[in-house]
Design a protein around this motif. Structure first.
Motif, PDB file in Angstrom:
ATOM      1  N   SER A 218       0.871  -1.172   0.000  1.00  0.00           N
ATOM      2  CA  SER A 218       0.000   0.000   0.000  1.00  0.00           C
ATOM      3  C   SER A 218       0.907   1.219   0.000  1.00  0.00           C
ATOM      4  O   SER A 218       1.782   1.333   0.859  1.00  0.00           O
ATOM      5  CB  SER A 218      -0.901  -0.008   1.234  1.00  0.00           C
ATOM      6  OG  SER A 218      -1.646  -1.212   1.296  1.00  0.00           O
ATOM      7  N   PHE A 219       0.708   2.133  -0.944  1.00  0.00           N
ATOM      8  CA  PHE A 219       1.663   3.212  -1.181  1.00  0.00           C
ATOM      9  C   PHE A 219       1.056   4.565  -0.817  1.00  0.00           C
ATOM     10  O   PHE A 219       0.028   4.966  -1.362  1.00  0.00           O
ATOM     11  CB  PHE A 219       2.090   3.215  -2.654  1.00  0.00           C
ATOM     12  CG  PHE A 219       2.708   1.913  -3.082  1.00  0.00           C
ATOM     13  CD1 PHE A 219       4.006   1.579  -2.726  1.00  0.00           C
ATOM     14  CD2 PHE A 219       1.968   1.003  -3.827  1.00  0.00           C
ATOM     15  CE1 PHE A 219       4.558   0.375  -3.113  1.00  0.00           C
ATOM     16  CE2 PHE A 219       2.518  -0.203  -4.222  1.00  0.00           C
ATOM     17  CZ  PHE A 219       3.817  -0.525  -3.861  1.00  0.00           C
ATOM     18  N   CYS A 220       1.721   5.272   0.100  1.00  0.00           N
ATOM     19  CA  CYS A 220       1.240   6.569   0.585  1.00  0.00           C
ATOM     20  C   CYS A 220       2.146   7.677   0.065  1.00  0.00           C
ATOM     21  O   CYS A 220       3.374   7.601   0.214  1.00  0.00           O
ATOM     22  CB  CYS A 220       1.234   6.571   2.118  1.00  0.00           C
ATOM     23  SG  CYS A 220       0.529   8.059   2.860  1.00  0.00           S
ATOM     24  N   TYR A 221       1.564   8.703  -0.521  1.00  0.00           N
ATOM     25  CA  TYR A 221       2.355   9.826  -1.013  1.00  0.00           C
ATOM     26  C   TYR A 221       2.909  10.620   0.169  1.00  0.00           C
ATOM     27  O   TYR A 221       2.246  10.791   1.195  1.00  0.00           O
ATOM     28  CB  TYR A 221       1.519  10.722  -1.915  1.00  0.00           C
ATOM     29  CG  TYR A 221       2.333  11.760  -2.634  1.00  0.00           C
ATOM     30  CD1 TYR A 221       3.257  11.396  -3.604  1.00  0.00           C
ATOM     31  CD2 TYR A 221       2.211  13.113  -2.325  1.00  0.00           C
ATOM     32  CE1 TYR A 221       4.027  12.336  -4.268  1.00  0.00           C
ATOM     33  CE2 TYR A 221       2.967  14.065  -2.982  1.00  0.00           C
ATOM     34  CZ  TYR A 221       3.884  13.669  -3.945  1.00  0.00           C
ATOM     35  OH  TYR A 221       4.657  14.607  -4.592  1.00  0.00           O
ATOM     36  N   VAL A 222       4.120  11.118   0.022  1.00  0.00           N
ATOM     37  CA  VAL A 222       4.848  11.687   1.161  1.00  0.00           C
ATOM     38  C   VAL A 222       4.126  12.875   1.790  1.00  0.00           C
ATOM     39  O   VAL A 222       4.164  13.046   3.019  1.00  0.00           O
ATOM     40  CB  VAL A 222       6.293  12.054   0.749  1.00  0.00           C
ATOM     41  CG1 VAL A 222       6.315  13.162  -0.300  1.00  0.00           C
ATOM     42  CG2 VAL A 222       7.134  12.413   1.960  1.00  0.00           C
ATOM     43  N   ASP A 223       3.451  13.713   0.998  1.00  0.00           N
ATOM     44  CA  ASP A 223       2.753  14.863   1.586  1.00  0.00           C
ATOM     45  C   ASP A 223       1.639  14.407   2.527  1.00  0.00           C
ATOM     46  O   ASP A 223       1.410  15.023   3.580  1.00  0.00           O
ATOM     47  CB  ASP A 223       2.156  15.749   0.486  1.00  0.00           C
ATOM     48  CG  ASP A 223       3.211  16.516  -0.284  1.00  0.00           C
ATOM     49  OD1 ASP A 223       4.398  16.454   0.095  1.00  0.00           O
ATOM     50  OD2 ASP A 223       2.855  17.191  -1.274  1.00  0.00           O
ATOM     51  N   ALA A 299      -5.020  11.693   0.811  1.00  0.00           N
ATOM     52  CA  ALA A 299      -5.809  12.405  -0.187  1.00  0.00           C
ATOM     53  C   ALA A 299      -5.286  12.198  -1.603  1.00  0.00           C
ATOM     54  O   ALA A 299      -6.006  12.457  -2.565  1.00  0.00           O
ATOM     55  CB  ALA A 299      -5.815  13.905   0.134  1.00  0.00           C
ATOM     56  N   VAL A 300      -4.033  11.747  -1.760  1.00  0.00           N
ATOM     57  CA  VAL A 300      -3.401  11.634  -3.077  1.00  0.00           C
ATOM     58  C   VAL A 300      -3.482  10.193  -3.557  1.00  0.00           C
ATOM     59  O   VAL A 300      -2.987   9.280  -2.884  1.00  0.00           O
ATOM     60  CB  VAL A 300      -1.931  12.095  -3.029  1.00  0.00           C
ATOM     61  CG1 VAL A 300      -1.258  11.924  -4.401  1.00  0.00           C
ATOM     62  CG2 VAL A 300      -1.844  13.553  -2.565  1.00  0.00           C
ATOM     63  N   ASP A 301      -4.094   9.967  -4.736  1.00  0.00           N
ATOM     64  CA  ASP A 301      -4.163   8.600  -5.246  1.00  0.00           C
ATOM     65  C   ASP A 301      -2.837   8.223  -5.914  1.00  0.00           C
ATOM     66  O   ASP A 301      -1.991   9.078  -6.200  1.00  0.00           O
ATOM     67  CB  ASP A 301      -5.353   8.397  -6.174  1.00  0.00           C
ATOM     68  CG  ASP A 301      -5.278   9.218  -7.458  1.00  0.00           C
ATOM     69  OD1 ASP A 301      -4.165   9.431  -7.989  1.00  0.00           O
ATOM     70  OD2 ASP A 301      -6.337   9.641  -7.944  1.00  0.00           O
ATOM     71  N   LEU A 302      -2.679   6.927  -6.171  1.00  0.00           N
ATOM     72  CA  LEU A 302      -1.392   6.411  -6.648  1.00  0.00           C
ATOM     73  C   LEU A 302      -0.997   7.015  -7.992  1.00  0.00           C
ATOM     74  O   LEU A 302       0.172   7.391  -8.191  1.00  0.00           O
ATOM     75  CB  LEU A 302      -1.445   4.882  -6.753  1.00  0.00           C
ATOM     76  CG  LEU A 302      -0.133   4.203  -7.164  1.00  0.00           C
ATOM     77  CD1 LEU A 302       0.973   4.457  -6.155  1.00  0.00           C
ATOM     78  CD2 LEU A 302      -0.346   2.703  -7.355  1.00  0.00           C
ATOM     79  N   GLU A 303      -1.941   7.143  -8.911  1.00  0.00           N
ATOM     80  CA  GLU A 303      -1.587   7.637 -10.248  1.00  0.00           C
ATOM     81  C   GLU A 303      -1.071   9.076 -10.183  1.00  0.00           C
ATOM     82  O   GLU A 303      -0.062   9.421 -10.816  1.00  0.00           O
ATOM     83  CB  GLU A 303      -2.790   7.535 -11.187  1.00  0.00           C
ATOM     84  CG  GLU A 303      -2.442   7.860 -12.612  1.00  0.00           C
ATOM     85  CD  GLU A 303      -3.258   7.041 -13.613  1.00  0.00           C
ATOM     86  OE1 GLU A 303      -3.406   7.540 -14.738  1.00  0.00           O
ATOM     87  OE2 GLU A 303      -3.716   5.948 -13.277  1.00  0.00           O
ATOM     88  N   LYS A 304      -1.743   9.920  -9.407  1.00  0.00           N
ATOM     89  CA  LYS A 304      -1.303  11.306  -9.299  1.00  0.00           C
ATOM     90  C   LYS A 304       0.072  11.388  -8.625  1.00  0.00           C
ATOM     91  O   LYS A 304       0.977  12.089  -9.093  1.00  0.00           O
ATOM     92  CB  LYS A 304      -2.334  12.113  -8.504  1.00  0.00           C
ATOM     93  CG  LYS A 304      -2.027  13.606  -8.429  1.00  0.00           C
ATOM     94  CD  LYS A 304      -3.088  14.338  -7.613  1.00  0.00           C
ATOM     95  CE  LYS A 304      -4.416  14.380  -8.340  1.00  0.00           C
ATOM     96  NZ  LYS A 304      -5.431  15.194  -7.609  1.00  0.00           N
ATOM     97  N   GLY A 305       0.241  10.670  -7.521  1.00  0.00           N
ATOM     98  CA  GLY A 305       1.508  10.698  -6.810  1.00  0.00           C
ATOM     99  C   GLY A 305       2.654  10.133  -7.629  1.00  0.00           C
ATOM    100  O   GLY A 305       3.778  10.657  -7.612  1.00  0.00           O
ATOM    101  N   LEU A 306       2.390   9.046  -8.359  1.00  0.00           N
ATOM    102  CA  LEU A 306       3.429   8.475  -9.228  1.00  0.00           C
ATOM    103  C   LEU A 306       3.838   9.464 -10.311  1.00  0.00           C
ATOM    104  O   LEU A 306       5.021   9.553 -10.667  1.00  0.00           O
ATOM    105  CB  LEU A 306       2.936   7.178  -9.876  1.00  0.00           C
ATOM    106  CG  LEU A 306       3.037   5.897  -9.068  1.00  0.00           C
ATOM    107  CD1 LEU A 306       2.517   4.717  -9.892  1.00  0.00           C
ATOM    108  CD2 LEU A 306       4.462   5.624  -8.603  1.00  0.00           C
TER     109      LEU A 306
END
Length: 324
Positions: A218-223, A299-306
């Motif tokens: 499960s991947f969480c964006y740093v912000d 709040a940030v989904d994987l596609e946006k964060g990637l």
């Protein structure tokens, strides 16, 4: 953005030149605090903190947390420790010392100063879990003598020390169990799956999947992660943690590889390699406690964060090519 603190503080961030630490410093300076960044630059890099050096409220000290530190601060965030398997297995004895001796030293400092202290723990305390998703009440399934135990057991011991200082000395502590986090400023050669896949895809190299790719993360964006850290630190003394902080959206490793290829327009093929010993088959946080006590969720989904992370690594490519 609304400030989470009522007044200006002098805040110590150990491991502040690292990936997560530097993003935390961004936010603390934005909130108007003075920040003392401590790092021995073993895995942290000056590139991550270059933008702060002319900031009037930022100070950097090169120091190893396995040695005592004598400074005057109002709060402490302890993030010092290699966090990727490549780095923490390079010198496993030092990794354990960083978690354990480092915790002893920051707790001793916090006790002397009477200040609040935060510990960056990890989802790795759950080991290869037999409970899914992982709630904070789960005690984990960890091999104490395996190649990953320097990190897993070091972090478990650090949690023990934090809660014993809390019970024995009344120290105000905050403990977060951080799940897979990604974003700009990740080390391009840290061996973690997001940076590995993006770098391999950008270079049109074969993308290496260890195992059959069915294991999940499960991947969480740093912000999002940093927002959770700040909210936890801003709580009252009745909330100690541990609190899971991560994104509960679960993906297989193969799905991540395919997304990296698609989003970079890469010509890379996927190749399969032997799964490392004790590698967890599943990892997904139960964040009900964070939702309830911190009013926090990603709040940030994987596609946006990637997308943002790929842009960061694309910009690094010329510099990395020159150094090869």
């Amino acid at each position: 953005m609304a400030r989470l603190y009522d007044n200006r503080k002098r805040i110590l961030v150990t491991g502040g030149a690292g990936f997560i630490g530097s993003h935390l410093i961004d936010r603390l300076l934005e909130q108007g605090h003075d920040v003392l960044c401590i790092d021995n630059l073993f895995t942290g890099t000056k590139r991550n903190i270059d933008q702060f050096h002319n900031h009037s409220r930022f100070e950097f000290m090169r120091h190893d947390v396995t040695f005592p530190l004598y400074v005057e601060v109002d709060e402490i965030y302890n993030l010092a420790c290699p966090a990727s398997p490549v780095h923490y297995q390079h010198d496993p004895v030092q990794t354990t010392k960083t978690s354990v001796h480092g915790a002893i030293n920051v707790l001793g400092l916090a006790k002397r100063l009477g200040c609040k202290v935060f510990q960056a723990s990890t989802s790795e305390v759950y080991g290869d879990p037999v409970v899914h998703p992982q709630p904070e009440e789960y005690w984990g399934n960890v091999n104490p003598i395996g190649p990953r135990s320097c990190y897993d057991e070091g972090k478990r011991c650090a949690e023990t020390l934090f809660f014993d200082y809390h019970r024995q000395h009344g120290l105000e502590i905050k403990v977060a169990r951080i799940f897979n986090t990604y974003g700009p400023r990740m080390h391009p050669a840290d061996g973690r799956v997001v940076s590995n896949f993006i770098m391999q895809a950008l270079r049109d190299e074969p993308i290496s999947i260890f195992g059959d790719g069915s294991q999940t993360r499960s991947f969480c964006y740093v912000d999002d992660l940093v927002e959770g850290l700040l909210r936890l630190m801003a709580t009252g003394p009745e909330i100690t943690g541990p609190v899971n902080l991560g994104n509960p959206a679960e993906f297989t490793i193969k799905e991540l590889a395919e997304k990296a290829i698609e989003m970079t327009g890469s010509k890379s093929d996927i190749v399969y390699r032997e799964l490392p010993r004790d590698d967890p088959k599943q990892r997904q946080p139960d964040i009900a406690l964070a939702r309830r006590t911190l009013d926090w969720q990603p709040a940030v989904d994987l596609e946006k964060g990637l997308g943002w992370t790929i842009d960061y690594f694309k910009a690094l490519l010329p510099e990395l090519a020159d150094s090869r």
